[in-house]
Design an enzyme around this catalytic site. Sequence first.
Site, short mmCIF file in Angstrom:
data_model
loop_
_atom_site.label_atom_id
_atom_site.label_comp_id
_atom_site.label_asym_id
_atom_site.label_seq_id
_atom_site.Cartn_x
_atom_site.Cartn_y
_atom_site.Cartn_z
CB CYS A 53 -9.28 4.58 -19.05
SG CYS A 53 -8.59 4.06 -17.47
CB CYS A 56 -3.02 2.30 -20.00
SG CYS A 56 -3.41 0.94 -18.88
CG PHE A 262 11.41 3.62 4.60
CD1 PHE A 262 10.61 4.66 5.08
CD2 PHE A 262 12.76 3.88 4.39
CE1 PHE A 262 11.15 5.92 5.33
CE2 PHE A 262 13.30 5.13 4.63
CZ PHE A 262 12.50 6.16 5.11
CD GLU A 282 6.40 0.77 7.63
OE1 GLU A 282 5.56 1.68 7.54
OE2 GLU A 282 7.27 0.55 6.75
CG ASP A 328 10.63 -0.45 -0.68
OD1 ASP A 328 10.53 0.43 -1.56
OD2 ASP A 328 9.87 -1.44 -0.62
CB CYS A 354 7.94 3.67 -6.28
SG CYS A 354 7.53 4.79 -4.93
#
Length: 397
Positions: A53, A56, A262, A282, A328, A354
């Site tokens: 997979c 991970c 955001f 937003e 963000d 992120c």
Amino acid sequence: MKKIIRLASKGDGVTEDGQFVPNSVPDDYISDDGKLEFGAHHIEPVCRHFSVCGGCRLQYADEEVYKNFLTDRIAEAFHQQALSAPVLKTAHLSPPYSRRRVALRAFKAGKKLTLGYNKTSSHQLVDIVECPLLDKNLFKAAMDLRSFLQKWLAPRSLAQIEMTLADQGIDCLLVMPFPETLEATEAITAFAAEKGFARLSIDQGYGVETRWESERVTVTLGAVPVALPAHAFLQATKDGEQTLVHMVKEAVGDARFVADLFSGLGTFALSFEKDKRVYAAEGMRDAVLALKQAAALAGKAVFVEHRDLFRRPLQKDELVRFECIILDPPRAGAKEQIANLAILPNGRIVYVSCNPATFARDAKTLLEAGWVLHWVKPVGQFPWSLHVEMVGLFTKM
């Protein structure tokens, strides 16, 4: 014998002389004939699908190594921008079985249905029978879908599956061709009711159609229930969300006039007490409407604007009103908005990201304009993956 001294950005171990060794961690050794000898930080992967997979990459790394890997990813991104590494707080890791949203795929070939994730570096699917990432209710719902898709997914057809654990249960969106018959319509209702889904929607390429919703589907943010639109962004784990909110609130401190750029559904805007006044911007219309309604019903002093911050970032004369500004943005970062923030004479910026690369890029713009980066908190919401989120506090006096 060569010792593995660190992990590279893609998760491979690296020796002191620069050799890359897949599936290794610091304190492992690679022999002259290429055999890998495990050290104290190398552990047994927890999932039977590991290595097949593509979800991970680092299940064989213990918690200490994995936390260091996440902080090193941020430090390396700063190095790529010719910046010194910031003060990095200890990484926070969400526990296994805590992920509350997932995207899966299903494919039907003849009578065989395959449901799961893509294989590593492939478009082929892994037919999953377990997933230590997912909340157990979310995984059960995915397995419940097998019988439904087995009957209603056309041969040689692909289904995209998006599921979120909402307040009322599982919200499921199926992107797939679906028969427009009475039998098929009744089957959706019967299946969703029997399995206890909160909402089940179909998208055949013409937009989302809700076929079952027992009651209004919401997600609670800052103790406020917010209507959950289809495709809406939500932090991957409740645990990770709570950590990000805690760090943001700590960084905002006693500022009373706050901008949340955001803002999404209001993860941060709705977390503040009523003594703060919050402006939230937003670009996604459905999220704006949901946040407006939720804030009004909760009596929160949140003013929400539908605004594309890439095309129409806030200008200096708009930004100077705020004591603290939260950002963000998506993975692309906030290059356009950062340019206007950099020229402010003073203030406080709390940047949630992120993507280490775009975070470091935007940080460089701020630092060159006289801002100071006090700390960065890494947050690992995707156990064993290469992904890391972060919160950083900037000030300018």
